[in-house]
Design a protein around this motif. Sequence first.
Motif, short mmCIF file in Angstrom:
data_model
loop_
_atom_site.label_atom_id
_atom_site.label_comp_id
_atom_site.label_asym_id
_atom_site.label_seq_id
_atom_site.Cartn_x
_atom_site.Cartn_y
_atom_site.Cartn_z
N LEU A 166 5.30 -11.30 -7.49
CA LEU A 166 5.53 -10.84 -6.12
C LEU A 166 4.21 -10.69 -5.37
O LEU A 166 3.98 -9.72 -4.65
CB LEU A 166 6.32 -9.53 -6.11
N ASP A 167 3.35 -11.67 -5.55
CA ASP A 167 2.10 -11.66 -4.83
C ASP A 167 2.26 -12.37 -3.50
O ASP A 167 3.35 -12.83 -3.15
CB ASP A 167 1.01 -12.33 -5.67
N GLY A 168 1.21 -12.42 -2.74
CA GLY A 168 1.27 -13.10 -1.46
C GLY A 168 2.14 -12.43 -0.44
O GLY A 168 2.63 -13.07 0.51
N GLY A 169 2.39 -11.13 -0.61
CA GLY A 169 3.18 -10.40 0.37
C GLY A 169 4.68 -10.55 0.23
O GLY A 169 5.43 -10.10 1.10
N ARG A 170 5.13 -11.17 -0.85
CA ARG A 170 6.58 -11.32 -1.02
C ARG A 170 7.21 -9.96 -1.29
O ARG A 170 6.69 -9.18 -2.07
CB ARG A 170 6.87 -12.29 -2.15
N ASP A 171 8.38 -9.74 -0.69
CA ASP A 171 9.00 -8.42 -0.82
C ASP A 171 9.84 -8.34 -2.09
O ASP A 171 10.17 -9.34 -2.71
CB ASP A 171 9.86 -8.12 0.40
N TYR A 172 10.18 -7.11 -2.46
CA TYR A 172 10.95 -6.86 -3.66
C TYR A 172 12.45 -7.03 -3.47
O TYR A 172 13.19 -7.06 -4.43
CB TYR A 172 10.69 -5.42 -4.14
#
Length: 125
Positions: free
Chosen positions: A100-106
């Motif tokens: 969940l890198d690069g600002g991807r949400d959970y």
Amino acid sequence: VQLQASGGGLVQAGGSLRLSCAASGRTFKSYGMGWFRQAPGKEREFVAAISWGGGSTYYANSVKGRFTISRDNAKNTVYLQMNSLKPEDTAVYYCAADLLDGGRDYYTALNYNYWGQGTQVTVSS
């Protein structure tokens, strides 16, 4: 990362269950973890998630105050404690993992690349 979910079952409304998701791989502690569920005829929906270190947790409004997500990085396991269960919680529950890198949400299922096989939770009224 390989994930194995367990702990589902049949419970009466108001009861509790604890789901577990055991992960293989040394990089488990680097991954954000999520739980999703899918009821028959419905789309998969977000339930809860936890950051790699456990410092941040996220919940769907429908489970907030009833479900608790936690993780034990020493055991490579994430848990979902489910209390005050309702019939509408009936679904197959899936655990998922990703950096969940690069600002991807959970909250978005498409952001997770690794999925467990699912465990059935049935809540009777």
